[in-house]
Write an enzyme that holds these catalytic residues in place. Structure first.
Site, PDB file in Angstrom:
ATOM      1  N   PRO A  45      59.670  58.849  36.276  1.00 54.04           N
ATOM      2  CG  PRO A  45      58.608  60.550  35.106  1.00 54.04           C
ATOM      3  CD  PRO A  45      59.267  59.215  34.924  1.00 54.04           C
ATOM      4  CD  GLU A  46      59.702  55.300  41.758  1.00 52.79           C
ATOM      5  OE1 GLU A  46      59.282  55.193  42.924  1.00 52.79           O
ATOM      6  OE2 GLU A  46      60.677  54.667  41.329  1.00 52.79           O
ATOM      7  NE  ARG A  51      61.117  48.010  36.947  1.00 56.22           N
ATOM      8  CZ  ARG A  51      60.585  49.204  37.164  1.00 56.22           C
ATOM      9  NH1 ARG A  51      59.285  49.333  37.346  1.00 56.22           N
ATOM     10  NH2 ARG A  51      61.344  50.281  37.184  1.00 56.22           N
ATOM     11  NE  ARG A 102      47.810  42.793  47.599  1.00 55.32           N
ATOM     12  CZ  ARG A 102      47.362  43.124  46.394  1.00 55.32           C
ATOM     13  NH1 ARG A 102      46.133  43.588  46.231  1.00 55.32           N
ATOM     14  NH2 ARG A 102      48.130  43.000  45.336  1.00 55.32           N
ATOM     15  CE  LYS A 110      54.614  54.961  39.761  1.00 51.84           C
ATOM     16  NZ  LYS A 110      55.184  53.837  39.012  1.00 51.84           N
ATOM     17  NE  ARG A 121      62.646  55.038  26.546  1.00 48.77           N
ATOM     18  CZ  ARG A 121      63.057  54.048  27.317  1.00 48.77           C
ATOM     19  NH1 ARG A 121      63.618  54.313  28.472  1.00 48.77           N
ATOM     20  NH2 ARG A 121      62.897  52.795  26.941  1.00 48.77           N
TER      21      ARG A 121
END
Ligand SMILES: [Zn+2]
Length: 258
Positions: free
Chosen positions: A2-3, A248, A149, A59, A110
């Site tokens: 889920p995002e 990822r 950043r 989230k 999970r």
């Protein structure tokens, strides 16, 4: 996994089914789902209260229970199920029994998710250094967040302390639709690329929320249908490649993403 869009829909589901009823009983079927809170304290804090409002940040879902908030994080496989007869879903970890006889289960096969209580969502967000939610963010603030950043643009989009709620799928989708390569250093993006990326990210999130709300599939030209090495790019006919960014698995098109 889920995002933001999926959690937004869990929030709407919670609102539609489980607000305004008194919680008669709280059953913790598997304590591993609880964060720092103990089973008895968790039940005692919520029993007798009613859920009155839902707030999502990234989230994370927070549900107001009058003086205390239920906090849910859906991990990899969290889900909600509201049902009438007492036949709980297989992976129910916490069940709320309401006065009207219905039940709400928080399921998580999970067990990467969390159900606990927090005194104040804003304090939680500050403590966990979560950035702003992209749906309540404006472009000037987004520019400020990116200003100092370094590193790959994909890593920045996925860093929850920059903005909260973007995971692997929607980071890839945003960069694909903006024609930006995932490894581009974020400090090398032009001003107009940042603006386009911001607008595209929000459009994708809102589009996906709307589609999923109506049980419809992603638009055909979305990368999400073509997350496979060697697949044909639905935008330019190039070839989709696979790499690892920010730890990822990342899919992108080397022809049109630069
Ligand atoms: Zn392409």
């Amino acid at each position: 996994m889920p995002e933001l869009p999926e959690v937004e829909l869990y929030g709407r589901y919670f609102t539609r089914h489980a607000l305004g009823q008194r919680i008669a009983r709280v059953r913790v079927l598997d304590e591993r789902i609880l964060g720092a809170v103990r089973k008895d304290a968790f039940a005692r804090m919520l029993r007798g209260h009613a859920f009155t409002g839902v707030r999502r940040h990234g989230k994370h879902l927070f549900v107001d229970a009058g003086g205390v908030w239920l906090h849910l994080h859906f991990g990899m496989s969290g889900d909600l199920s509201y049902y009438a007869l007492d036949s709980p879903p297989r992976f129910a970890r916490v069940i709320f029994d309401f006065d009207n006889g219905a039940h709400l289960a928080f399921e998580d096969m999970r067990l990467f998710g969390v159900a606990d209580t927090v005194p104040d969502p804003d304090a939680f967000i500050a403590q966990h250094a979560l950035g702003p939610d992209p749906l309540s963010l404006r472009l000037p603030e987004f520019r400020r967040l990116l200003a100092n950043r370094r590193g790959a643009v994909k890593s920045t989009l996925m860093s929850q302390d920059v903005i909260a709620g973007i995971g692997n799928l929607y980071a890839d989708e945003t960069l694909f639709q903006t024609s930006i390569a995932p490894r581009r250093p974020v400090d090398r993006l032009s001003s107009s690329e940042v603006a386009t990326m911001f607008a595209t990210m929000r459009k994708i999130l809102l589009t996906v929320i709307d589609l999923k709300e109506h049980d419809r599939d992603y638009p055909p030209r979305y990368l999400i249908h073509h997350r496979e090495e060697g697949a044909r790019c639905p935008r330019c006919g190039g070839t989709i490649g696979k790499s690892v960014v920010f730890g990822r698995t990342t899919y992108s098109c080397a022809r049109h993403q630069m």
